[in-house]
Design a protein around this motif. Structure first.
Motif, PDB file in Angstrom:
ATOM      1  N   MET A  94     -31.146  21.720 -10.610  1.00 20.32           N
ATOM      2  CA  MET A  94     -30.400  20.600 -10.065  1.00 20.32           C
ATOM      3  C   MET A  94     -30.912  19.299 -10.680  1.00 20.32           C
ATOM      4  O   MET A  94     -32.099  19.089 -10.780  1.00 20.32           O
ATOM      5  N   VAL A  95     -29.997  18.471 -11.090  1.00 27.01           N
ATOM      6  CA  VAL A  95     -30.322  17.130 -11.563  1.00 27.01           C
ATOM      7  C   VAL A  95     -29.589  16.181 -10.633  1.00 27.01           C
ATOM      8  O   VAL A  95     -28.369  16.069 -10.690  1.00 27.01           O
ATOM      9  N   GLY A  96     -30.348  15.505  -9.775  1.00 26.40           N
ATOM     10  CA  GLY A  96     -29.732  14.690  -8.736  1.00 26.40           C
ATOM     11  C   GLY A  96     -29.017  15.606  -7.758  1.00 26.40           C
ATOM     12  O   GLY A  96     -29.605  16.499  -7.179  1.00 26.40           O
ATOM     13  N   GLU A  97     -27.713  15.401  -7.602  1.00 24.73           N
ATOM     14  CA  GLU A  97     -26.918  16.235  -6.702  1.00 24.73           C
ATOM     15  C   GLU A  97     -26.108  17.289  -7.453  1.00 24.73           C
ATOM     16  O   GLU A  97     -25.435  18.105  -6.846  1.00 24.73           O
ATOM     17  N   LYS A  98     -26.152  17.269  -8.798  1.00 25.76           N
ATOM     18  CA  LYS A  98     -25.347  18.181  -9.604  1.00 25.76           C
ATOM     19  C   LYS A  98     -26.217  19.266 -10.234  1.00 25.76           C
ATOM     20  O   LYS A  98     -27.429  19.114 -10.345  1.00 25.76           O
ATOM     21  N   THR A  99     -25.577  20.324 -10.680  1.00 29.56           N
ATOM     22  CA  THR A  99     -26.303  21.331 -11.449  1.00 29.56           C
ATOM     23  C   THR A  99     -26.523  20.789 -12.856  1.00 29.56           C
ATOM     24  O   THR A  99     -25.856  19.840 -13.285  1.00 29.56           O
ATOM     25  N   ALA A 100     -27.457  21.382 -13.588  1.00 30.49           N
ATOM     26  CA  ALA A 100     -27.765  20.915 -14.945  1.00 30.49           C
ATOM     27  C   ALA A 100     -26.541  21.040 -15.851  1.00 30.49           C
ATOM     28  O   ALA A 100     -26.289  20.176 -16.690  1.00 30.49           O
ATOM     29  N   VAL A 101     -25.762  22.095 -15.674  1.00 30.10           N
ATOM     30  CA  VAL A 101     -24.565  22.306 -16.495  1.00 30.10           C
ATOM     31  C   VAL A 101     -23.546  21.198 -16.246  1.00 30.10           C
ATOM     32  O   VAL A 101     -22.950  20.657 -17.182  1.00 30.10           O
ATOM     33  N   ASP A 102     -23.355  20.821 -14.979  1.00 27.32           N
ATOM     34  CA  ASP A 102     -22.403  19.759 -14.649  1.00 27.32           C
ATOM     35  C   ASP A 102     -22.913  18.391 -15.062  1.00 27.32           C
ATOM     36  O   ASP A 102     -22.147  17.538 -15.507  1.00 27.32           O
ATOM     37  N   TYR A 103     -24.213  18.151 -14.922  1.00 20.08           N
ATOM     38  CA  TYR A 103     -24.763  16.833 -15.230  1.00 20.08           C
ATOM     39  C   TYR A 103     -24.761  16.573 -16.737  1.00 20.08           C
ATOM     40  O   TYR A 103     -24.303  15.533 -17.188  1.00 20.08           O
ATOM     41  N   PHE A 104     -25.272  17.517 -17.528  1.00 21.98           N
ATOM     42  CA  PHE A 104     -25.373  17.295 -18.975  1.00 21.98           C
ATOM     43  C   PHE A 104     -24.075  17.646 -19.696  1.00 21.98           C
ATOM     44  O   PHE A 104     -23.849  17.160 -20.797  1.00 21.98           O
ATOM     45  N   ASN A 105     -23.220  18.464 -19.106  1.00 22.60           N
ATOM     46  CA  ASN A 105     -21.925  18.915 -19.630  1.00 22.60           C
ATOM     47  C   ASN A 105     -21.920  19.120 -21.149  1.00 22.60           C
ATOM     48  O   ASN A 105     -20.980  18.731 -21.841  1.00 22.60           O
ATOM     49  N   ASN A 106     -22.997  19.717 -21.651  1.00 20.96           N
ATOM     50  CA  ASN A 106     -23.130  20.015 -23.074  1.00 20.96           C
ATOM     51  C   ASN A 106     -24.054  21.232 -23.173  1.00 20.96           C
ATOM     52  O   ASN A 106     -25.162  21.211 -22.639  1.00 20.96           O
ATOM     53  N   THR A 107     -23.614  22.253 -23.873  1.00 22.25           N
ATOM     54  CA  THR A 107     -24.412  23.479 -23.925  1.00 22.25           C
ATOM     55  C   THR A 107     -25.735  23.263 -24.645  1.00 22.25           C
ATOM     56  O   THR A 107     -26.751  23.862 -24.269  1.00 22.25           O
ATOM     57  N   ALA A 108     -25.757  22.401 -25.657  1.00 15.29           N
ATOM     58  CA  ALA A 108     -27.002  22.148 -26.386  1.00 15.29           C
ATOM     59  C   ALA A 108     -28.036  21.486 -25.477  1.00 15.29           C
ATOM     60  O   ALA A 108     -29.223  21.844 -25.507  1.00 15.29           O
ATOM     61  N   LEU A 109     -27.600  20.541 -24.659  1.00 11.25           N
ATOM     62  CA  LEU A 109     -28.528  19.852 -23.759  1.00 11.25           C
ATOM     63  C   LEU A 109     -28.971  20.778 -22.627  1.00 11.25           C
ATOM     64  O   LEU A 109     -30.129  20.728 -22.191  1.00 11.25           O
ATOM     65  N   THR A 110     -28.077  21.625 -22.165  1.00 14.40           N
ATOM     66  CA  THR A 110     -28.434  22.568 -21.107  1.00 14.40           C
ATOM     67  C   THR A 110     -29.477  23.567 -21.611  1.00 14.40           C
ATOM     68  O   THR A 110     -30.432  23.870 -20.907  1.00 14.40           O
ATOM     69  N   THR A 111     -29.319  24.045 -22.844  1.00 13.19           N
ATOM     70  CA  THR A 111     -30.315  24.971 -23.398  1.00 13.19           C
ATOM     71  C   THR A 111     -31.636  24.270 -23.644  1.00 13.19           C
ATOM     72  O   THR A 111     -32.692  24.894 -23.527  1.00 13.19           O
ATOM     73  N   THR A 112     -31.588  22.974 -23.966  1.00 14.72           N
ATOM     74  CA  THR A 112     -32.822  22.206 -24.135  1.00 14.72           C
ATOM     75  C   THR A 112     -33.615  22.185 -22.836  1.00 14.72           C
ATOM     76  O   THR A 112     -34.831  22.373 -22.844  1.00 14.72           O
ATOM     77  N   VAL A 113     -32.934  21.967 -21.730  1.00 17.87           N
ATOM     78  CA  VAL A 113     -33.590  21.921 -20.426  1.00 17.87           C
ATOM     79  C   VAL A 113     -34.151  23.296 -20.045  1.00 17.87           C
ATOM     80  O   VAL A 113     -35.206  23.392 -19.419  1.00 17.87           O
ATOM     81  N   GLU A 114     -33.469  24.359 -20.454  1.00 16.82           N
ATOM     82  CA  GLU A 114     -33.880  25.709 -20.083  1.00 16.82           C
ATOM     83  C   GLU A 114     -34.953  26.309 -20.991  1.00 16.82           C
ATOM     84  O   GLU A 114     -35.475  27.379 -20.691  1.00 16.82           O
ATOM     85  N   GLN A 115     -35.295  25.657 -22.103  1.00 18.43           N
ATOM     86  CA  GLN A 115     -36.263  26.203 -23.058  1.00 18.43           C
ATOM     87  C   GLN A 115     -37.610  26.592 -22.437  1.00 18.43           C
ATOM     88  O   GLN A 115     -38.103  27.687 -22.710  1.00 18.43           O
TER      89      GLN A 115
END
Length: 102
Positions: A1-22
């Motif tokens: 969760m980033v704030g009130e949204k999920t990471a996928v909804d907040y970053f809305n970019n697969t590259a940024l989401t994978t960066t967070v999940e590394q």
């Protein structure tokens, strides 16, 4: 969760989401932890990389055994770049006023 949204909804970019999940993938903790983050300032990419560093540091607090794995993956290195200071006589850090011959 980033704030009130999920990471996928907040970053809305697969590259940024994978960066967070590394760090979670490197530590083999995917899907096992619930993480809540608060990010501010910068752009989405900077926020994603800051979140990646925060998650990696939190994993080390949980278990010191993960440190060599995360270090080898390069997930514990902070980006050292900062905004350049304003210089006297210039409009911005490097932009000089236009030269006038007369």
């Amino acid at each position: 969760m980033v704030g009130e949204k999920t990471a996928v909804d907040y970053f809305n970019n697969t590259a940024l989401t994978t960066t967070v999940e590394q760090p979670l993938k490197a530590a083999d903790q995917t899907g096992k932890l619930r993480i809540s983050l608060h990010v501010s300032g910068g752009g989405k990419r900077g926020q994603a990389e800051a979140a990646r560093l925060a998650i990696a540091r939190a994993l080390i607090v949980m278990s010191q055994d993960l440190r060599p794995t995360l270090k080898k993956a390069g997930l514990l290195t902070r980006d050292p770049r900062e905004k350049e200071r304003m210089k006297p006589g210039l409009k911005r850090a490097r932009k000089a006023p236009q030269f006038s011959k007369r």
